[in-house]
Every structure is written in C-alpha cells, then in structure tokens.
Write a protein that holds these residues in place. Sequence first.
Motif, PDB file in Angstrom:
ATOM      1  N   ASN A  16       0.992  12.033  10.369  1.00 60.80           N
ATOM      2  CA  ASN A  16       0.167  11.258  10.788  1.00 60.80           C
ATOM      3  C   ASN A  16       0.790   9.916  11.016  1.00 60.80           C
ATOM      4  OD1 ASN A  16      -2.098   9.271  10.500  1.00 60.80           O
ATOM      5  ND2 ASN A  16      -2.729   9.920   8.447  1.00 60.80           N
ATOM      6  N   LYS A  26      -0.081   6.907  10.498  1.00 59.53           N
ATOM      7  CA  LYS A  26       0.115   5.841   9.289  1.00 59.53           C
ATOM      8  C   LYS A  26       1.123   6.246   8.413  1.00 59.53           C
ATOM      9  CE  LYS A  26      -4.693   4.552   9.545  1.00 59.53           C
ATOM     10  NZ  LYS A  26      -5.226   5.167  10.565  1.00 59.53           N
ATOM     11  N   THR A  27       1.666   7.457   8.174  1.00 61.47           N
ATOM     12  CA  THR A  27       2.527   7.766   7.260  1.00 61.47           C
ATOM     13  C   THR A  27       3.781   8.547   7.880  1.00 61.47           C
ATOM     14  OG1 THR A  27       1.619   9.882   6.800  1.00 61.47           O
ATOM     15  CG2 THR A  27       0.882   8.299   5.574  1.00 61.47           C
ATOM     16  N   VAL A  59       0.686  -1.216   0.013  1.00 56.79           N
ATOM     17  CA  VAL A  59      -0.141  -0.021  -0.020  1.00 56.79           C
ATOM     18  C   VAL A  59       0.908   1.229   0.038  1.00 56.79           C
ATOM     19  CG1 VAL A  59      -2.074  -1.003   1.221  1.00 56.79           C
ATOM     20  CG2 VAL A  59      -0.199  -0.102   2.497  1.00 56.79           C
ATOM     21  N   ARG A  60       0.511   2.309  -0.780  1.00 55.56           N
ATOM     22  CA  ARG A  60       1.167   3.572  -0.769  1.00 55.56           C
ATOM     23  C   ARG A  60       0.195   4.736  -0.596  1.00 55.56           C
ATOM     24  NH1 ARG A  60       4.987   5.496  -5.544  1.00 55.56           N
ATOM     25  NH2 ARG A  60       5.929   7.125  -4.709  1.00 55.56           N
ATOM     26  N   PRO A  61       0.109   5.011   0.777  1.00 55.27           N
ATOM     27  CA  PRO A  61      -0.967   6.145   1.306  1.00 55.27           C
ATOM     28  C   PRO A  61      -0.166   7.421   0.788  1.00 55.27           C
ATOM     29  CG  PRO A  61       0.165   5.299   3.202  1.00 55.27           C
ATOM     30  CD  PRO A  61       0.660   4.224   2.106  1.00 55.27           C
ATOM     31  N   LYS A  62      -1.164   8.447   0.592  1.00 52.10           N
ATOM     32  CA  LYS A  62      -0.600   9.685   0.279  1.00 52.10           C
ATOM     33  C   LYS A  62       0.039  10.366   1.641  1.00 52.10           C
ATOM     34  CE  LYS A  62      -2.327  13.954  -2.120  1.00 52.10           C
ATOM     35  NZ  LYS A  62      -0.993  14.659  -1.757  1.00 52.10           N
ATOM     36  N   ILE A  63       1.378  10.994   1.527  1.00 49.07           N
ATOM     37  CA  ILE A  63       1.913  11.364   2.567  1.00 49.07           C
ATOM     38  C   ILE A  63       1.668  13.237   2.650  1.00 49.07           C
ATOM     39  CG2 ILE A  63       4.014  12.062   3.746  1.00 49.07           C
ATOM     40  CD1 ILE A  63       5.146   9.199   2.239  1.00 49.07           C
ATOM     41  N   LYS A  74       6.519  -4.098   2.838  1.00 52.21           N
ATOM     42  CA  LYS A  74       6.288  -3.065   3.844  1.00 52.21           C
ATOM     43  C   LYS A  74       7.633  -2.293   4.262  1.00 52.21           C
ATOM     44  CE  LYS A  74       3.913  -1.857   7.900  1.00 52.21           C
ATOM     45  NZ  LYS A  74       3.111  -1.750   9.056  1.00 52.21           N
ATOM     46  N   GLY A 104       7.051   4.927  -0.370  1.00 53.12           N
ATOM     47  CA  GLY A 104       6.082   3.878   0.260  1.00 53.12           C
ATOM     48  C   GLY A 104       6.674   2.984   1.337  1.00 53.12           C
TER      49      GLY A 104
END
Length: 146
Positions: free
Chosen positions: A75, A77-78, A20-24, A106, A85
């Motif tokens: 955040n 999460k990031t 997964v690659r969340p927006k930072i 990961k 990512g």
Amino acid sequence: FFVPLFSMPAGSKSSIRPAVRPKIVKKKTNKFVRWHADLFKRMAQSWRKPHGMDGRSRRNFKGTPVHVKIGYGSNTKTRFLMPDGFLKFRVSNVKELELLLMHNKKYCAEIAGNVSTRKRRAIVERAEQLQIKVTNGEAKLREEAA
C-alpha cells in the motif's frame, strides 16, 4: 501506587512515537526465488524472469513458483514504513538532522555508516534536544572494556 525508579529522558525510545501508525499489511512475506536457483550453487536466489522457450515456470504451470507482479506491491500509505510507524531519513551530520525539526512525528533519523564516532555523538545529542528518534543511535558509541 507505582513510583518509577528513574525518569525517561526526552529522546529515549519509548517516549518518541509517530503521529499516526497505520496497520502495515504485507501481501507476500516470503521472497520471490529465481526458478531453479535451488538446483545450482552458482545461481543466485535473487529473482530473474524466466525466458525459456518451453519453460514450465514461464508458462505458469501448476506447481511452479509465483511470478513477480504489480499486485504484490505494498500500500502506498505504508510502503516504506518501519514496524514502529516511522519513515527512515539518512543523516550524515547535525545540519541534516535539523531538517527533521518539524517532521519528528513522521520521520526518524538513521545515521549513515561512514559517520565517525565523534560526529555520531553530536548527532545523537542534538536528536535528543529536538526529540527525534534515532534508529541506530547506539552504534559505534559503546565503550570497550579494558
């Protein structure tokens, strides 16, 4: 139709991607600079809380730099994510690299700075077999021109 001139090896940079690659999102991209650090050469730029009795900065007057506060934090999460990512994991030998076997989507490996060229070569080779991304895989491995 497009025919590639060469095939990418399994451990190359472009083929290994995070699960997964969340927006930072960065709330503040510029640094917190110490009050009056621009006036004195002897004073470091690194943040220190102002303590002066009458200081404008401590009293948060208009026109003074913002203070470090918990609200500027990233955040959770990031927080330690790199732009690609992955999370970094420092590796000193091949045995430590084996820990990333099940977590290669990961974490990426970063070879410690005090690792010799011979061990580096072994780590990079094993990382390709395990499909683990190595951030500094080329460091200290370049051949010098004679």
